[in-house]
Design a protein around this motif. Structure first.
Motif, PDB file in Angstrom:
ATOM      1  N   GLY A 155      33.540  39.292  42.906  1.00 28.12           N
ATOM      2  CA  GLY A 155      32.225  38.642  42.876  1.00 28.12           C
ATOM      3  C   GLY A 155      32.272  37.308  42.163  1.00 28.12           C
ATOM      4  N   ASN A 175      34.561  33.043  52.975  1.00 23.60           N
ATOM      5  CA  ASN A 175      33.322  33.390  52.280  1.00 23.60           C
ATOM      6  C   ASN A 175      32.636  34.599  52.917  1.00 23.60           C
ATOM      7  OD1 ASN A 175      32.228  32.456  49.919  1.00 23.60           O
ATOM      8  ND2 ASN A 175      30.710  31.169  50.912  1.00 23.60           N
ATOM      9  N   GLU A 216      32.127  38.281  51.290  1.00 23.48           N
ATOM     10  CA  GLU A 216      30.767  38.813  51.259  1.00 23.48           C
ATOM     11  C   GLU A 216      30.716  40.219  51.866  1.00 23.48           C
ATOM     12  OE1 GLU A 216      27.000  37.331  53.629  1.00 23.48           O
ATOM     13  OE2 GLU A 216      27.575  35.872  52.078  1.00 23.48           O
ATOM     14  N   SER A 267      30.500  29.845  46.396  1.00 22.61           N
ATOM     15  CA  SER A 267      29.168  29.477  46.869  1.00 22.61           C
ATOM     16  C   SER A 267      28.490  28.466  45.954  1.00 22.61           C
ATOM     17  CB  SER A 267      28.290  30.721  46.999  1.00 22.61           C
ATOM     18  OG  SER A 267      28.038  31.284  45.737  1.00 22.61           O
ATOM     19  N   LYS A 268      28.945  28.361  44.703  1.00 23.78           N
ATOM     20  CA  LYS A 268      28.394  27.431  43.716  1.00 23.78           C
ATOM     21  C   LYS A 268      26.899  27.620  43.506  1.00 23.78           C
ATOM     22  CE  LYS A 268      29.744  23.267  43.299  1.00 23.78           C
ATOM     23  NZ  LYS A 268      30.001  21.847  43.473  1.00 23.78           N
ATOM     24  N   GLU A 269      26.372  28.821  43.732  1.00 26.00           N
ATOM     25  CA  GLU A 269      24.930  29.016  43.601  1.00 26.00           C
ATOM     26  C   GLU A 269      24.554  30.079  42.576  1.00 26.00           C
ATOM     27  OE1 GLU A 269      23.345  29.811  47.425  1.00 26.00           O
ATOM     28  OE2 GLU A 269      24.013  27.913  48.242  1.00 26.00           O
ATOM     29  N   GLY A 270      25.500  30.695  41.925  1.00 22.86           N
ATOM     30  CA  GLY A 270      25.130  31.779  41.049  1.00 22.86           C
ATOM     31  C   GLY A 270      25.638  31.670  39.636  1.00 22.86           C
ATOM     32  N   HIS A 271      26.513  30.705  39.381  1.00 20.66           N
ATOM     33  CA  HIS A 271      27.064  30.577  38.042  1.00 20.66           C
ATOM     34  C   HIS A 271      26.017  30.020  37.087  1.00 20.66           C
ATOM     35  CE1 HIS A 271      31.295  31.591  38.007  1.00 20.66           C
ATOM     36  NE2 HIS A 271      31.388  31.115  39.232  1.00 20.66           N
ATOM     37  N   TYR A 328      33.631  34.874  44.584  1.00 19.89           N
ATOM     38  CA  TYR A 328      32.621  34.582  45.611  1.00 19.89           C
ATOM     39  C   TYR A 328      31.573  33.596  45.084  1.00 19.89           C
ATOM     40  CZ  TYR A 328      28.734  35.252  48.823  1.00 19.89           C
ATOM     41  OH  TYR A 328      27.721  35.043  49.697  1.00 19.89           O
ATOM     42  N   ILE A 329      31.102  33.847  43.873  1.00 17.19           N
ATOM     43  CA  ILE A 329      30.108  32.960  43.269  1.00 17.19           C
ATOM     44  C   ILE A 329      30.698  31.569  43.048  1.00 17.19           C
ATOM     45  CG2 ILE A 329      28.766  32.549  41.155  1.00 17.19           C
ATOM     46  CD1 ILE A 329      27.533  34.601  43.015  1.00 17.19           C
ATOM     47  N   ASN A 330      31.974  31.516  42.677  1.00 18.86           N
ATOM     48  CA  ASN A 330      32.637  30.232  42.511  1.00 18.86           C
ATOM     49  C   ASN A 330      32.645  29.466  43.822  1.00 18.86           C
ATOM     50  OD1 ASN A 330      35.216  28.478  42.653  1.00 18.86           O
ATOM     51  ND2 ASN A 330      34.857  28.773  40.465  1.00 18.86           N
TER      52      ASN A 330
END
Length: 162
Positions: free
Chosen positions: A59, A9, A13, A66-70, A62-64
């Motif tokens: 990206g 991660n 980043e 972190s599970k915080e942006g989808h 990365y979002i997948n």
């Protein structure tokens, strides 16, 4: 596995920050060269296009992770019991991993192989286009890794590794 997750991660980043920084420098140089020198550089538009491809696809991986942006609609999911929520989230992770395998790893790998085999080269940067498309199967593998991580660590209430 959690340590490997954090390392991957952080590496993604850092790579995303680097790509974004290079993209900003590239676009600023394009504007400066066009308006101050009177002639834009030939490589800036192509580099910006390739950087956006990498930024977008990497990206998404990365979002997948972190599970915080989808974006998601979780209204119905919130109505379920915690156990049913976990089961649904597991199904979602499996489906995302399958999508990444079929479309990104296999399909993107075939695209990359075909383009490299045909010897297609970008006109301004003279970079083999297969290298540009290589980010698709790489990101697919990352999404599969993140899905496995979320299945084994975050969605398993019996594990205390997280």
């Amino acid at each position: 596995m959690h340590i490997l997750f954090r390392i991957i991660n952080k590496a993604i980043e850092a790579l995303l920050v680097l790509i974004f920084g290079l993209l900003v420098i590239d676009v600023v140089w394009q504007v400066v060269s066009r308006y101050l020198i009177g002639q834009s550089s030939s490589f800036t538009e192509e580099f910006a296009r390739f950087a956006l491809i990498w930024l977008t696809v990497l990206g998404a991986a990365y979002i997948n992770g972190s599970k915080e942006g989808h974006l998601s609609m979780d209204f119905l999911l919130a109505k379920l019991s915690p156990e049913k929520q976990r089961k649904r989230l597991k199904v979602i992770q499996v489906l995302m991993a399958l999508f990444a395998l079929v479309v990104m790893v296999i399909g993107g790998g075939n695209l990359m192989y075909t383009v490299l085999k045909l010897g297609q080269i970008s006109p301004a940067l003279l970079v083999p286009l297969g290298y540009v498309y290589a980010i698709v199967p790489i990101s697919g593998l990352l999404i599969i890794f993140f899905s496995i991580y979320h299945l084994t660590i975050t969605l398993n209430p019996n594990r205390n590794e997280h």
